[in-house]
Structures are given as structure tokens and as C-alpha cells.
Design a protein around this motif. Structure first.
Motif, PDB file in Angstrom:
ATOM      1  N   ARG A  88       6.118  34.100 -16.398  1.00 43.79           N
ATOM      2  CA  ARG A  88       6.050  32.688 -16.769  1.00 43.79           C
ATOM      3  C   ARG A  88       4.666  32.347 -17.297  1.00 43.79           C
ATOM      4  O   ARG A  88       4.527  31.637 -18.305  1.00 43.79           O
ATOM      5  CB  ARG A  88       6.390  31.812 -15.564  1.00 43.79           C
TER       6      ARG A  88
ATOM      7  N   SER B 292      10.855  28.161 -19.501  1.00 49.11           N
ATOM      8  CA  SER B 292       9.663  28.172 -18.647  1.00 49.11           C
ATOM      9  C   SER B 292       9.031  26.797 -18.586  1.00 49.11           C
ATOM     10  O   SER B 292       8.600  26.336 -17.512  1.00 49.11           O
ATOM     11  CB  SER B 292       8.657  29.201 -19.170  1.00 49.11           C
TER      12      SER B 292
ATOM     13  N   ASP C 277       8.936  24.327 -15.258  1.00 44.02           N
ATOM     14  CA  ASP C 277       7.617  23.945 -14.758  1.00 44.02           C
ATOM     15  C   ASP C 277       7.465  22.452 -14.522  1.00 44.02           C
ATOM     16  O   ASP C 277       6.459  21.997 -13.989  1.00 44.02           O
ATOM     17  CB  ASP C 277       6.540  24.400 -15.757  1.00 44.02           C
TER      18      ASP C 277
END
Length: 956
Positions: free
Chosen positions: A264, A338, A342
């Protein structure tokens, strides 16, 4: 991104070969798989940008919202691209027949869609294929569907349809990409890929990771220099040859001394180097999906055009976002995932709420049904139960308009899931829970989820009070009854009868629909009068309320109920009337059913030529209505059957093969393969017959089917056992049929069984272990025959043949049967009856008459290529010394007298040693004789030799 394209020569060659075939007129498909980041998109861009300059390249990608795809997303994108390039009228001119109402389900530029219903989706699919066919007439077409792992069911269905039928569209190359690492064990794309992989013109290509040498070349292209061995060791060990990770690690290696700690971090590293305002905009964009329209991003971001452009430019320059038509897409889906993962919980809810509010203000930002479905997705992701329920309800309506039944079912299921969380749910959507259950049951039926449809209808009925709410009760009962019928479940008649009883008199349109459905589903003899009365009433109601569909269908039901194969002229007039009624209101479903029913009735009456012509005309009509691969393939069954009857076997096989190329529904396929089995059995192609029968068997074992499908299949099972020499198994199979089937119900399909079974019992030697059972079963057949009705010339011919086989065996009885089949112009059955007539003539001492009948039988069998019957005729002629055999050595099939003795013992199942003891010769001599027998009979095993002897009646 590297300016060099490395390590994909084999894959490019495969794509190039596909394009070469397309240029030559042969369509094909490539399924391109690979893990995320391995370079599928780059491969396609390299191919379409540098290798397909002479082709029309159409690209559409599947879109993902959470775990849900958008219906028909890639095809909507392709269609919109064509409209931008050719204009609406230019695209309309390419649609067969010029009717673009089906395409309106994908793009609003084409007006309002045509009528809903099960056939609407078939017409849409036909029009998409027809559009591609017309495009390919100009120059080769390359259709690329990307990210199929996100494809919704509607997209998968259309994609499967195009791949299966693309051979009808010359110069078409389909390329489908998907992530292999997304295909978990229960992923819905897995079985489709496995199924398509067995299609002859489909090739699967899987992109591997790069070797170290290829990764070095990739890195050198990006850096414009070769990296140091130490850097390359670190990069290659972390990336494991994944091109995306190689690129990201190279970028990071130039900026930092150490590599990122996680994947990531690696994916987001390029994002984190961008300006803060760009990073914030990318977080906003990540909640919108892999691809987001410019206008929607503007509305959600709350930025002016200048500010938005300033924030976007670094993301595009940094290759995080790419410009994609009228919007933007993330360079790689993993980057978006990703970023979205997040987001903090509060950010997640806030962003999805902003998207939902922006779409609420202007849903036209996105094309239908995408806008409605995305709105439902965002409210659901924002955890707003009320608006998630409301938007899911509206999204279901939008999906129905596009015939995206699976997506509609998903949205309605969400409404039901959220129902208890929204106290005023009924007021919010204007419908109560029963309405939602009722609609969900209907949609589940359309989506092929029959079990779920029955469950939803049953849940609705559990909450309904029939006395207080008879209208809705009747509607739900009708739906459950129709679904139960399609699934082969008991209770469908009870549901439909109760529904008819519940509909009040002030609801004539609904009453007509329910009564028509009931009359159509009544097939048992004891229900015949009810069928007639119900169909007549439904027809009257349909006429009064102006419902041409109900009126035409009811007239077809009534005509079928009155069907007496001896009074066909009156029935044909009724079918013509039904056709006129249906055509009056463009009720194409009724028009197709009229062709199906009329051709079937004609064949049942023995009017084979007219049956074939009606079916052939119906196939052409199906093409005009856009139903060539649904109603058209069903009519192919009705065309193949009379062609088989008429002895036009090669023509019948062409019809069957063409229909099978269109990959019809499984029950249709089984019926088509059944006719191919009949021809293979008659021509002695037993391995082909067995393979075809096995394919049909696998279909029929998974459902409950009517006599018209089941009884011919059982007849073929018995015939195959018989010709294979497995007489005992064949006799036992007949016993099971007589035990398990009620043959009185369907005389049309039962008479051929009785005739075949009687022929089988006549071939069982008295010394056979199965002879006592055969005699007992023959007695049951004689008892059963008087109970079977006899309607029309065809059933009369079967009855005459059965009598000749079982009761009389006189020349005059056989000659009557021969004359009946000759009048019907059925050469194969006529030839078989001529054998019986010749045997009867010979028994009465009329050798000249026997020879004449054998000569005529030989002429008919030779024209058909019926090799086993020709062999039987040859053996009969030799044994009776009637002449006309193809050999001149005086023995059957060229066998010597001793070889015939050995073959008799082989047929009795004796070993070489047992035969040697019986015939007083050595075992070695027996072995030589057996080898000679196998050679002369052109068979491979003793079992096949015994089967041939049984089939030809050498030792009767």
C-alpha cells in the motif's frame, strides 16, 4: 511508464493471429488474464495502437462500485463512443431493421425502449450483435472488454452471447481482460471462463510476470539507463516481476534510500509526492470508482473549473490519473483501492454522501441506469438507510428498463434488507412490503432465479389476506404458478386455479391474463375440458379489453385443446386467426408461439412438408423480431423433426448444427441433439449416437420435462442398447419405462415407443435369458395399446405397424402398414415395414413378392444411407436365397460356414476354450476364426461382433 514494451511477444502474436483471422473473415475471441499490475491494459494499448491500424477498435471497461458491477457498462461505453463518432442516425442505420428501441436500454439517445418482458433482453442482445456484424462489413472490428472480473451478470450474459454467436459475424475479434488474482473459488466469472474455454474459437492467454532480464529492460527504458545490479536485485525481489510494482519501486528508489514497507505504501508513494490539493482531490475521486465523469467530480469536489484543472494536472502528469473520454480513470485500479481503503470512517461517509447529493441534484450527469445504481451505491456506502432504500427502489426501476434483471433483483433485495431499518419505508417508496416481494418474485423469475422467485412469492402470500386483497393475491399466485411450472414443481395448477378464482369481475384485464396462463398450463387429459372452457373465456376477455396478446395466446390454447389430427384444416384456420390478432398489436411473443404450435400440430398429423415450411417461415420471422437465438432455435426443433420424418436427413443435420452453433437453452439443445441421435442410429454411427445421447442425458437429468421431450429420449436409450447387442439391458430398460411412465397421456409420443419395443421383443432369441421378461412385457404392450387414442394418419400408421408386429404378422397387415408410411412419405419406416412384409410373404410361400418388397426396401434404405438396415436386408436375402445381396459367396457378410458357427457361440457369450470344446476344434483354430470374423465384420471386439449378429438377426 516505460517507453519500451518488453516481454510480451507471445501475447502480442496471439492477438495478431486473431486479427489476421478476422481480416480473413473468421471471428475469434481471446481471453487475456493476469494478476493486478501485470500489464493487461498496456498489452491492449500496444496492440490496438500499433498492430490494429486497419481495424475499428471499440473499447469498454467494466466498472466496479464496492463489490458490485454496473449493468452493461462496457457496452454502454462502446455505444456512446460510436454515437460520438458516427452520430445517432449513423448508428441507427447499422442496426438490422432500423429499430433501435432495444439499444435505448443502453443509451438514451435512441429514445424509449420497447416492451418489457423475457424477450426484451434477447432482442437487445441480437441488436448489439447485429450492430457489430454491420460494422464488420466495412472493416475488421476489435471489441475489447476490460476488467471482466468486475462484470455484473447482465454484462457477463451479453458477453457470453456475443462470444458464442460471433461466428455469424465475420471479421470480429473479441478481447476480454480480467484479473486472475480476483477469481476466488466462488467468483461468478470462473464458471463462465471455463465454459467459454471449451468453445472452438476461444483462446485463453495468461500474462506471466517478467523475468529478471525483462525487468532490467523495463527499468532501463524508464530511467534511460540501466540500474545498478544492487538496485535491480532489491527491486526485482520486492516486485517479483510485476511490471506495475517495478515501475513504482523504480520511482521510489530514486527518491529514497530504503524501499517502502508495504505494498500500500508502494502504491501510494507516487500520490504522496503530489501537491496537497491534488492528493485531496484524488481521495475525493477514489470514492467515485475506477472511472469518474468530469461533471460529477466537479460537483463533488466543490471546485471551480480553474481550481479543478490546477489540482488535476499534477495527477495526470504524474501518471496517477489518465484522461478517459469525458472523465478520468486511475492508472491502475490498485491505486484507487488503496486510496479508498485509506479513508478514515468519517471521510468515507462524508465523501459518499457528497456523491449521493450531487447525483440527487442532477442524475443526468451519468447515463441510465448507471446514475441510479451509483446513487444507490453511494447512499448505501454512506450508511444512510433511508435514502439507501429509496435510491435502491428507483435503481431497480432503472435496471428493469435496461433489462438488467440481475441488477434489478439485487436492488430489490437491498430494499427488503433495509425495510425494517426504515420505519416509514412504505410511505417513502409508495409501496408496501408485499408489493416489493411481489415485484422481486417477478424479477427473480426473469433473472432465472426460480427458487428465489418461489420463495419471494410464498413470503408475499404468507402476508396476504386473500379475502381482503384478492387482486394482489391473484397476481402473486399467478407468478408463483408460472415459476413452479418452469421449474417442474407440483402445485402450479392449484396456484393458477386459485388465482383465477380470486380475480374480481371489475379487473377484466388481469382476469384475462390469469385465465390465459391457466389454460396454457393444463396438459393432462382429465383437465382438457377445463382447458377449453378457460381458454375460451380468456379469449373473450382479451377481445373485450383490447389485449391482443391475451386474445391470441388464448386462441392458440383453445386451438391446441381442440387439436384433432384428423381435422387439421379447421385448426389451421384458427392458427391463422391467432396470427392476425397478434400482429395487430405487434404481440411478437404470440406470433412466435403461433408458428411453434402450428408447425408442431402439422407434424403430429403427419403433414410433414407443411410442418417444415411453417417452421422455416417462423425461423425467418424470429430473425426479423430479433429472436433468432431464442424462438428461432426452438423453431429449428420443429423444422428438424419433419425433415427427419421425410428422410431428408442431411438437411435436418444442417438445421441441427446451425441451431446448436447458436448455443440455445439446454432443453432446446437436448431436443436438437435427439434428432441427430436418431439419424446416427439409423446410419450405424453408434459412437456418434452414444455421444449425442449422453449430452442430452446430462441435460434431462437436471430437470423435469414433458412427455414430448422425455419419451423420445427413452426410446433412443432403448434403441442404442439394442444395436449395441445389450439385449438384456434393453429389455430391462423397457420394463422401467412401462413401470415409471404413464404412456396413455401422450399417444403421439407413446405410439413410437410401443412400436420400437415390439420390434425389440421380436428380436430377442427364445434361448436368451431375457426372453421370459420380454414375453411378459409384450403382453403388457398388447394390453396397453387399446387404451391409447389414435388421432390422425401418423398415429394410425403406428397402430397398424404395432398390430402387424404383435397380433397378425400377415402379409395384408404388413402391406397396410407399408401403405400408411408410404402415404406419409416416411421412407425409413416404410423400408423397415417392407422387411416385415417380405418376411410374411416368404412365410406364405410368395418368394417373388418377398423379393419385390426387399428390392423396394433396399432402394429406400440406400437413398438414406441406412447401413444397418441394408446389412439386415443383405442377410435376409442370402438366407432366403432371394438374390440381390452385395456378395456372391452365399454366406452372410462373407463369413464361412465354420465362421458362422464360431460367431454363434461368440454371440452366446462363450470363451475361445468353451467354443473349442463345443465344436471339437483347437483353441488356436478358434482364435484364428475369431480374428477373421472381426476383420470381415469391421469391428474391434467380440462384443461388437455379437452386437452386429444380434442387430442383423443372423441366428434368429
Amino acid at each position: 511508464m516505460s517507453p519500451l514494451f518488453v516481454g510480451r511477444a507471445r501475447e502480442l502474436a496471439a492477438l495478431g493471429d486473431g486479427l489476421v483471422k478476422a481480416r480473413a473473415g473468421a471471428s475469434s475471441t481471446l481471453l487475456v488474464g493476469g494478476e493486478a499490475g501485470v500489464g493487461k491494459t498496456r498489452l491492449i494499448k500496444e496492440f490496438t495502437g500499433h498492430r490494429a491500424e486497419d481495424a475499428q477498435v471499440l473499447v469498454g471497461g467494466c466498472l466496479e462500485l464496492g463489490t458490485e458491477g454496473l449493468p452493461f457498462a462496457p457496452f454502454t461505453a462502446v455505444l456512446r463512443g460510436l454515437v460520438r463518432r458516427l452520430g445517432r442516425d449513423g448508428v441507427a442505420a447499422l442496426v438490422p431493421g432500423g429499430n433501435t428501441r432495444g439499444l435505448a436500454r443502453l443509451s438514451p439517445e435512441f429514445g424509449e425502449p420497447d416492451k418489457d418482458g423475457a424477450e426484451a433482453r434477447a432482442r437487445l442482445f441480437e441488436q448489439v450483435l447485429g450492430l457489430l456484424e454491420r460494422l464488420a462489413e466495412e472493416r475488421p472490428v476489435v471489441l475489447v472488454i476490460e476488467d471482466a472480473h468486475w462484470a455484473d451478470r447482465s454484462t457477463r450474459d451479453l458477453l457470453s452471447f456475443l462470444i458464442r454467436y460471433q461466428r455469424t459475424a465475420a471479421r470480429l475479434l473479441l478481447v476480454v481482460t480480467y484479473r486472475t488474482d480476483e477469481l476466488h473459488r466462488t467468483h461468478p466469472l470462473r464458471p463462465l471462463l471455463a465454459e467459454l474455454g471449451r468453445v472452438e474459437w476461444v483462446t485463453r492467454v495468461e500474462l506471466r510476470r517478467l523475468t529478471r532480464r525483462e525487468a532490467v529492460a523495463l527499468a532501463a527504458g524508464i530511467l534511460e539507463r540501466e540500474p545498478s545490479p544492487a538496485d535491480m536485485d532489491r527491486i526485482y525481489s520486492r516486485s517479483e516481476g510485476n511490471p506495475l510494482f517495478v515501475e513504482a519501486l523504480l520511482s521510489e528508489a530514486g527518491a529514497h534510500e530504503s524501499l517502502p514497507e508495504s505494498l500500500r505504501d508502494l502504491l501510494l508513494a507516487g500520490v504522496e509526492r503530489l501537491p496537497d490539493e491534488t492528493q485531496e482531490l484524488l481521495r475525493v475521486a477514489s470514492a467515485g470508482g475506477q472511472r469518474i465523469e468530469h461533471d460529477l467530480l466537479t460537483a463533488v469536489a466543490g471546485l471551480g473549473e480553474h481550481e479543478l484543472s490546477r489540482a488535476l494536472r499534477p495527477a495526470v502528469a504524474g501518471n496517477v490519473l489518465v484522461v478517459d473520454g469525458e472523465g478520468y480513470g486511475f492508472r491502475h485500479a490498485l491505486i484507487r483501492e488503496s486510496l479508498h481503503d485509506d479513508l478514515l470512517p468519517g471521510e468515507h461517509v462524508r465523501l459518499h454522501t457528497r456523491y449521493a447529493e450531487a447525483l440527487e441534484r442532477d442524475l443526468s450527469i451519468l447515463p441510465a441506469p448507471r446514475g441510479a445504481i451509483e446513487l444507490a451505491h453511494h447512499w448505501h456506502s454512506a450508511h444512510d438507510s433511508t435514502w439507501a432504500l429509496v435510491s435502491a427502489w428507483h435503481a431497480a426501476a432503472a435496471a428493469r428498463k435496461s433489462t438488467a434483471y440481475d441488477e434489478q433483483l439485487r436492488m430489490l433485495s437491498r430494499v427488503l434488507e433495509l425495510w425494517d431499518q426504515v420505519p416509514d419505508a412504505a410511505e417513502r417508496i409508495g409501496h408496501d412490503r408485499i408489493d416489493v416481494l411481489k415485484q422481486t418474485a417477478t424479477v427473480a423469475h426473469l433473472a432465472g432465479e426460480y427458487e428465489r422467485a418461489i420463495a419471494m412469492a410464498s413470503a408475499a402470500l404468507a402476508d396476504l389476506d386473500h379475502d381482503a386483497d384478492p387482486i394482489r393475491s391473484a397476481m402473486v399466485l399467478r407468478q408463483r404458478g408460472l415459476t413452479r411450472y418452469d421449474l417442474g414443481r407440483d402445485g402450479y395448477r392449484d396456484d393458477l386455479r386459485l388465482a383465477a378464482a380470486l380475480v374480481p369481475a371489475d379487473q377484466p384485464r388481469l382476469r384475462g391474463q390469469v385465465l390465459e396462463s391457466l389454460s396454457r398450463m393444463l396438459h393432462r387429459p382429465q383437465d382438457w375440458q377445463e382447458k377449453i372452457d378457460t381458454a375460451r373465456l380468456a379469449m373473450e376477455i382479451g377481445h373485450e379489453v383490447g389485449d391482443a396478446n391475451v386474445e391470441a395466446h388464448a386462441l392458440i390454447n383453445l386451438t391446441w385443446a381442440h387439436s384433432c389430427y384428423g381435422d387439421m384444416e379447421a385448426r389451421l384456420a384458427d392458427y391463422a386467426k391467432a396470427r392476425r390478432i397478434a400482429a395487430r398489436d405487434d404481440a411478437y411473443n404470440a406470433v412466435m408461439r403461433c408458428a411453434i404450435s402450428e408447425s408442431d400440430a402439422l407434424e403430429g398429423a403427419g403433414w410433414h412438408e407443411r410442418a417444415a415450411q411453417v417452421a422455416r417461415d417462423g425461423v425467418e420471422e424470429a430473425v426479423q423480431y430479433g429472436l433468432a437465438r431464442t424462438s428461432g432455435t426452438f423453431l429449428a426443433i420443429n423444422l428438424a423433426e419433419p425433415l427427419v420424418s421425410l428422410g431428408r436427413w442431411d438437411e435436418a443435420l444442417q438445421v441441427v448444427e446451425h441451431a446448436l452453433d447458436l448455443a440455445p437453452p439446454a432443453p432446446y439443445r437436448a431436443s436438437l441433439q435427439g434428432f441427430a441421435t436418431d439419424i446416427a442410429l439409423a446410419r450405424g454411427q453408434f459412437d456418434r449416437a452414444e455421444a449425442s445421447l449422453e449430452s442430452s442425458r446430462s441435460v434431462l437429468s437436471r430437470g423435469t420435462f414433458r412427455d414430448q421431450t422425455v419419451l423420445p429420449h427413452l426410446c433412443r436409450e432403448v434403441r442404442l442398447l439394442w444395436v449395441r447387442g445389450q439385449l438384456e439391458e434393453a429389455v430391462r430398460a423397457v420394463g422401467r419405462v412401462l413401470e415409471e411412465q404413464d404412456l396413455v397421456i401422450s399417444p403421439r409420443y407413446s405410439w413410437p415407443l410401443l412400436m420400437t419395443f415390439a420390434q425389440l421383443f421380436g428380436a430377442v432369441p427364445p434361448s436368451s435369458p431375457s426372453a421370459p421378461l420380454a414375453a411378459s412385457l409384450l403382453t403388457r404392450l398388447r394390453e396397453l395399446a387399446p387404451e391409447l387414442a389414435v388421432e390422425g394418419d401418423l398415429q394410425q400408421a403406428h397402430q397398424l405397424t404395432f398390430r402387424a408386429l404383435t397380433d397378425a404378422d400377415h402379409v395384408k397387415d404388413w402391406d397396410r402398414a407399408v401403405g400408411a408410411w408410404a402415404a406419409l412419405r416416411q421412407p425409413y419406416t416404410e423400408a423397415k415395414c417392407l422387411v416385415g412384409a417380405a418376411q410374411a410373404a416368404l412365410s406364405s410361400g410368395d418368394r417373388q413378392g418377398a423379393a419385390a418388397r426387399l428390392g423396394r426396401a433396399r432402394e429406400l434404405a440406400g437413398g438414406l444411407g441406412a447401413t444397418p438396415l441394408l446389412e439386415q436386408l443383405d442377410v435376409f436375402a442370402r438366407r432366403a436365397r432371394l438374390g440381390g445381396a452385395s456378395e456372391d459367396d452365399g454366406q452372410p457378410l462373407g463369413l464361412t460356414a465354420r465362421e458362422l458357427e464360431v460367431l454363434r457361440e461368440v454371440t452366446n457369450g462363450r470363451s475361445n476354450r468353451e467354443i473349442a470344446e463345443e465344436l471339437f476344434i483347437s483353441v488356436k483354430t478358434v482364435s484364428v476364426h475369431v480374428s477373421n470374423i472381426l476383420s470381415k465384420l469391421t469391428v474391434a471386439t467380440r462384443g461388437e461382433a455379437a452386437a452386429t449378429a444380434h442387430r442383423l438377426g443372423l441366428f434368429d
